[in-house]
Motif scaffolding. Structure first.
Motif, mmCIF file in Angstrom:
data_model
loop_
_atom_site.group_PDB
_atom_site.id
_atom_site.type_symbol
_atom_site.label_atom_id
_atom_site.label_comp_id
_atom_site.label_asym_id
_atom_site.label_seq_id
_atom_site.Cartn_x
_atom_site.Cartn_y
_atom_site.Cartn_z
ATOM 1 N N VAL A 158 0.869 -1.162 0.000
ATOM 2 C CA VAL A 158 0.000 0.000 0.000
ATOM 3 C C VAL A 158 0.911 1.218 0.000
ATOM 4 C CG1 VAL A 158 -1.776 1.261 1.228
ATOM 5 C CG2 VAL A 158 -1.734 -1.210 1.325
ATOM 6 N N PRO A 159 0.948 1.974 -1.082
ATOM 7 C CA PRO A 159 1.856 3.124 -1.111
ATOM 8 C C PRO A 159 1.352 4.255 -0.230
ATOM 9 C CG PRO A 159 0.588 3.012 -3.131
ATOM 10 C CD PRO A 159 0.198 1.824 -2.320
ATOM 11 N N ALA A 160 2.213 5.224 0.036
ATOM 12 C CA ALA A 160 1.776 6.412 0.769
ATOM 13 C C ALA A 160 0.683 7.092 -0.038
ATOM 14 C CB ALA A 160 2.940 7.368 0.969
ATOM 15 N N ILE A 161 -0.233 7.761 0.683
ATOM 16 C CA ILE A 161 -1.422 8.252 -0.018
ATOM 17 C C ILE A 161 -1.101 9.227 -1.138
ATOM 18 C CG2 ILE A 161 -3.132 7.905 1.778
ATOM 19 C CD1 ILE A 161 -2.698 10.900 2.420
ATOM 20 N N THR A 162 -0.002 9.966 -0.984
ATOM 21 C CA THR A 162 0.306 10.959 -2.013
ATOM 22 C C THR A 162 1.041 10.344 -3.194
ATOM 23 O OG1 THR A 162 2.211 11.459 -0.680
ATOM 24 C CG2 THR A 162 0.376 12.979 -0.558
ATOM 25 N N ASN A 163 1.181 9.017 -3.176
ATOM 26 C CA ASN A 163 2.039 8.388 -4.159
ATOM 27 C C ASN A 163 1.504 7.016 -4.557
ATOM 28 O OD1 ASN A 163 4.374 8.120 -5.694
ATOM 29 N ND2 ASN A 163 5.435 7.079 -4.026
ATOM 30 N N GLY A 164 0.407 7.001 -5.258
ATOM 31 C CA GLY A 164 -0.220 5.733 -5.604
ATOM 32 C C GLY A 164 0.447 5.056 -6.782
ATOM 33 N N ARG A 165 -0.152 3.963 -7.256
ATOM 34 C CA ARG A 165 0.411 3.279 -8.417
ATOM 35 C C ARG A 165 0.322 4.151 -9.662
ATOM 36 N NH1 ARG A 165 -2.340 -1.278 -6.010
ATOM 37 N NH2 ARG A 165 -0.767 -1.973 -4.540
ATOM 38 N N THR A 166 -0.840 4.809 -9.793
ATOM 39 C CA THR A 166 -0.870 5.866 -10.805
ATOM 40 C C THR A 166 -0.734 7.156 -10.010
ATOM 41 O OG1 THR A 166 -3.231 6.002 -10.532
ATOM 42 C CG2 THR A 166 -2.427 4.630 -12.328
ATOM 43 N N ASN A 167 0.149 7.997 -10.414
ATOM 44 C CA ASN A 167 0.470 9.192 -9.649
ATOM 45 C C ASN A 167 -0.778 10.021 -9.341
ATOM 46 O OD1 ASN A 167 1.455 11.506 -8.646
ATOM 47 N ND2 ASN A 167 2.589 12.113 -10.479
ATOM 48 N N PRO A 168 -1.195 10.117 -8.055
ATOM 49 C CA PRO A 168 -2.440 10.808 -7.736
ATOM 50 C C PRO A 168 -2.372 12.314 -7.986
ATOM 51 C CG PRO A 168 -1.368 10.030 -5.744
ATOM 52 C CD PRO A 168 -0.540 9.555 -6.885
ATOM 53 N N ALA A 169 -1.157 12.851 -8.085
ATOM 54 C CA ALA A 169 -1.055 14.297 -8.271
ATOM 55 C C ALA A 169 -1.196 14.699 -9.730
ATOM 56 C CB ALA A 169 0.271 14.790 -7.724
ATOM 57 N N LYS A 170 -1.273 13.736 -10.610
ATOM 58 C CA LYS A 170 -1.392 14.053 -12.026
ATOM 59 C C LYS A 170 -2.815 14.524 -12.322
ATOM 60 C CE LYS A 170 0.777 11.996 -16.021
ATOM 61 N NZ LYS A 170 1.304 10.748 -16.535
ATOM 62 N N PRO A 171 -2.944 15.629 -13.036
ATOM 63 C CA PRO A 171 -4.281 16.194 -13.229
ATOM 64 C C PRO A 171 -5.213 15.250 -13.962
ATOM 65 C CG PRO A 171 -2.595 17.700 -14.027
ATOM 66 C CD PRO A 171 -1.908 16.448 -13.658
ATOM 67 N N SER A 172 -6.416 15.091 -13.420
ATOM 68 C CA SER A 172 -7.463 14.401 -14.160
ATOM 69 C C SER A 172 -8.784 14.653 -13.461
ATOM 70 C CB SER A 172 -7.157 12.909 -14.263
ATOM 71 O OG SER A 172 -8.037 12.168 -13.480
ATOM 72 N N ILE A 173 -9.778 14.952 -14.247
ATOM 73 C CA ILE A 173 -11.099 15.254 -13.690
ATOM 74 C C ILE A 173 -11.635 14.029 -12.965
ATOM 75 C CG2 ILE A 173 -13.463 15.819 -14.304
ATOM 76 C CD1 ILE A 173 -11.777 18.159 -14.815
ATOM 77 N N ASN A 174 -11.311 12.866 -13.515
ATOM 78 C CA ASN A 174 -11.814 11.625 -12.949
ATOM 79 C C ASN A 174 -11.351 11.447 -11.512
ATOM 80 O OD1 ASN A 174 -13.482 9.613 -13.568
ATOM 81 N ND2 ASN A 174 -11.882 8.226 -14.360
ATOM 82 N N LYS A 175 -10.102 11.820 -11.254
ATOM 83 C CA LYS A 175 -9.557 11.663 -9.902
ATOM 84 C C LYS A 175 -10.279 12.566 -8.920
ATOM 85 C CE LYS A 175 -5.071 10.056 -11.188
ATOM 86 N NZ LYS A 175 -3.849 10.558 -11.799
#
Lengths: 350, 380
Positions: free
Chosen positions: A26-43
């Motif tokens: 389980v990665p740190a929350i700010t660093n998921g398997r797909t980068n959570p900081a990458k812009p996307s409306i879906n996220k």
């Protein structure tokens, strides 16, 4: 080798090829398997949705909600409306935050692009040495956390991580750093150590004269093994190595400390060792033998700091460096990390 | 020795015995108010003197002081004060309906540099830091965060000048005492707080140890929030204690050494149930290292936030942004890790049935036959 050391070594797992930690991580929350900081409306949508549907963590709110339920249908509406209202507002705040974050992300990406253009050694050690000569001090021991990317991505899969590792080795050799630890959660590097040595040899012969490639040693503390140079070369010419690389994985973290505890407990129970013999110093020397020395600088090449289970005993005073929103192993991060280290002041409590 | 102890305890008990009355409640709060004002006065929040215009560092300090002064004047206006309090509590109400970290820890760095910037003595810097901590704690309490731990004093800090160490320790016990008293009061915002002082307690004097145990006993009924004060603490020392205690329990309590797991090891660490994980670690004043704090708790997948602000200037707004960020990413991760609910699965199946998705996984067999291959060389 001491008794404790041999007892711990015995414990280390034999079926290392089957180790599938990466899948369960389980990665740190700010660093998921797909980068959570990458812009996307879906996220943003997903985040708001899960926030709206999940019950609150806070005990204060939970109690309030329970009280509301006790009161019966008519009186409960007030509290519940307030709760819903707060959820909506939090959703708005999330959306606002996401907007700001994504502007920041683009800004950081542009910064990284410019930096990558500015620092580009293109396989020439002289340039790296020139960059390093401007610094006041260098870390004696450098460590880096590497990640295996998804198979389909650029620089993904096992070959990607091997390439990243060998590039780091070449930069470190050129900068004049003698000890390098490479950490990856699942231990891909140590499981493919022969390939890794080949890769390093190949990379170094690109940087330097192919007839006289710098010597290196690869150490795997978990199995207490040392390899010299590339697989085909003779052991006799391995005497003076320019760099020592140790390969670490999650197994060297918490579990090694637990193994050490077990070994010590057993020796104590058998009266081969006194309880008072267990001191900080003993644990430290044992862990240095089992894992290695504490690095002075730890580089992370992901988008936001995630230590991924790096051996906890060994990050005591380590300077941490990562570039926000970066996702590649690049020279600019390496040299900027060294710069940061050169500028920082160590107090050690004073 | 025993008499002295008894005397000391009875002395300490006197005021707390009268705690049931409202007058005492008022006094304890008044004391805090008064001290806040005193600290602010000592921090020299009056208009700063003009600097020596030829020295760059002087001008820089002057500007910093000027900024603080203007801010404090602005915030002290009655209506502004009222508005900020309202906004603050509103924001807390909003934030607490979402996901929140269970265990937050702070490395409070930068008190001395703050004092240096303002040109006051170190003690005032530390006092300002203590005020910030109280503010942050009250925010955590209102939010309903279970466990908060603070790095009050490292074992390495004993290397500092002796007077400073004494000042620090005295101030800390005083503040703890205050907080413990406030935690007794039902009306107070700190009601229900439980204090634990953890660390290498054998390194501090016996009388101090007794004082601390007394404070812990005062608050041991608190249930709403746990405050771990790490004093004098280092993480390596904590791990060492856990190794030692595990070995001891194997030797004397008949536990088999093979049963030692991460779970049993965690029970020997200092932080009770929060020993295995710290969700969020905040370090102020710009250093990016852990300095021997929470190594075991943070190294798996905890979030570490480094900020350049000096600890006494670490305000609510910054804390709020950090928490909002945490909350945003936590809900995103929860969504990614969670199994998708039945309704959304049905919805997706429906969508897939009605609108065929753009990208399909392609199998080689599905492709149409390519044209016949011919060779130029072998023609004829």
């Amino acid at each position: 080798m001491t008794k404790i050391h041999s007892a711990v070594m015995k414990d280390h797992d034999g079926n290392w090829r089957k180790d599938q930690r990466d899948r369960q991580r389980v990665p740190a929350i700010t660093n998921g398997r797909t980068n959570p900081a990458k812009p996307s409306i879906n996220k943003v949508k997903n985040s708001i949705e899960s926030m709206a549907l999940s019950p609150p963590d806070s005990d204060v709110v939970k109690k309030k909600l329970e009280q509301n339920q006790m009161k019966g249908i008519w009186s409960q509406s007030g509290g519940n409306i307030e709760y819903l209202f707060c959820k909506v507002l939090l959703g708005v705040l999330f959306a606002l935050y996401a907007g700001i974050r994504y502007v920041q992300y683009e800004f950081n990406r542009i910064k990284i692009l410019v930096l990558n253009l500015a620092y580009n050694p293109s396989n020439s050690p002289q340039l790296i040495r020139q960059d390093v000569m401007k610094l006041e001090k260098l870390p004696r021991r450098l460590a880096a956390i590497l990640e295996k990317k998804r198979e389909g991505d650029v620089g993904g899969g096992v070959s990607g991580i091997l390439n990243d590792g060998s590039e780091l080795v070449a930069w470190s050799v050129s900068a004049g750093i003698k000890h390098l630890s490479l950490y990856d959660y699942d231990g891909h590097l140590k499981r493919n150590v022969d390939d890794f040595r080949d890769n390093v040899f190949h990379k170094l012969s690109k940087f330097y004269d192919p007839k006289n490639v710098p010597k290196f040693a690869v150490r795997i503390p978990q199995w207490n093994k040392v390899y010299f140079n590339s697989p085909g070369s003779e052991a006799s010419e391995s005497k003076k190595v320019l760099i020592e690389i140790s390969l670490l994985s999650n197994r060297d973290g918490r579990e090694t400390i637990i193994d050490l505890t077990k070994a010590m407990a057993e020796l104590c129970a058998k009266n081969e060792m006194k309880l008072s013999d267990i001191t900080m110093k003993l644990i430290d020397t044992e862990l240095i033998q089992l894992v290695g020395h504490e690095p002075d600088l730890l580089l992370y090449f992901g988008p936001s700091l995630d230590l991924q289970g790096f051996p906890p005993w060994h990050i005591r005073l380590t300077e941490l460096y990562w570039e926000q929103d970066n996702d590649q192993v690049t020279y600019s991060v390496f040299i900027r990390g060294l710069k940061k280290f050169a500028d920082c002041k160590m107090n050690v409590g004073k | 020795m025993k008499e002295a102890k008894a005397n000391w305890i009875s002395e300490r008990l006197k005021p707390s015995a009268t705690m049931t009355g409202t007058d005492c409640i008022l006094t304890s709060e008044e004391v805090v108010e008064k001290e806040t004002k005193q600290v602010q006065k000592r921090l020299n929040l009056s208009k700063p003197e003009l600097p020596n215009w030829w020295s760059f560092s002087d001008i820089k300090k002057y500007l910093y002081r000027l900024k603080l002064w203007v801010w404090s004047c602005f915030l002290n206006l009655a209506f502004v004060h009222w508005i900020t309090i309202q906004i603050r509590s509103g924001l807390i109400c909003i934030l607490r309906v979402g996901p929140l970290p269970q265990h937050i820890s702070f490395i409070m760095d930068g008190n001395r540099r703050f004092a240096q910037y303002l040109g006051v003595d170190k003690q005032s810097g530390h006092e300002a830091g203590a005020l910030t901590l109280l503010n942050v704690l009250s925010a955590c309490k209102q939010l309903g965060i279970n466990t908060v731990s603070t790095f009050a004093f490292s074992i390495e800090n004993f290397n500092r000048p002796r007077e400073e160490v004494e000042i620090l320790i005295n101030m800390m016990t005083e503040k703890l005492d205050e907080v413990a008293r406030m935690a007794q009061n039902r009306e107070n915002k700190f009601y229900g707080l439980r204090i634990h002082v953890v660390g290498e307690r054998s390194m501090i004097s016996k009388s101090l140890n007794e004082k601390i145990s007394y404070i812990e006993r005062l608050t041991n009924r608190g249930e709403s929030m746990l405050l771990y004060v790490c004093f004098p603490y280092t993480s390596r020392n904590e791990i060492y204690h856990a190794v030692y205690n595990s070995a001891e329990s194997c030797k004397y309590h008949g536990k088999s050494s093979g049963d030692t797991t991460v779970h049993t090891f965690n029970q020997h660490l200092f932080f009770g149930e929060a020993s295995s994980k710290c969700d969020l670690l905040i370090r102020t004043s710009g250093h990016t290292r852990l300095s021997d704090f929470m190594l075991w708790q943070i190294h798996q997948n905890g979030v570490v936030e480094f900020t350049d602000t000096l600890w006494p200037k670490f305000g609510f707004l910054e804390f709020f942004t950090i928490l909002l960020r945490w909350s945003f990413f936590a809900s995103l991760q929860r969504r990614e890790l969670a199994d998708i609910s039945l309704s959304s699965r049905a919805w997706r199946a429906l969508k897939r049935g009605l609108v065929p998705s753009k990208r399909k996984i392609v199998r080689y067999d599905d492709l149409p036959e390519p044209p016949k291959t011919v060779s130029v060389a072998l023609k004829g």
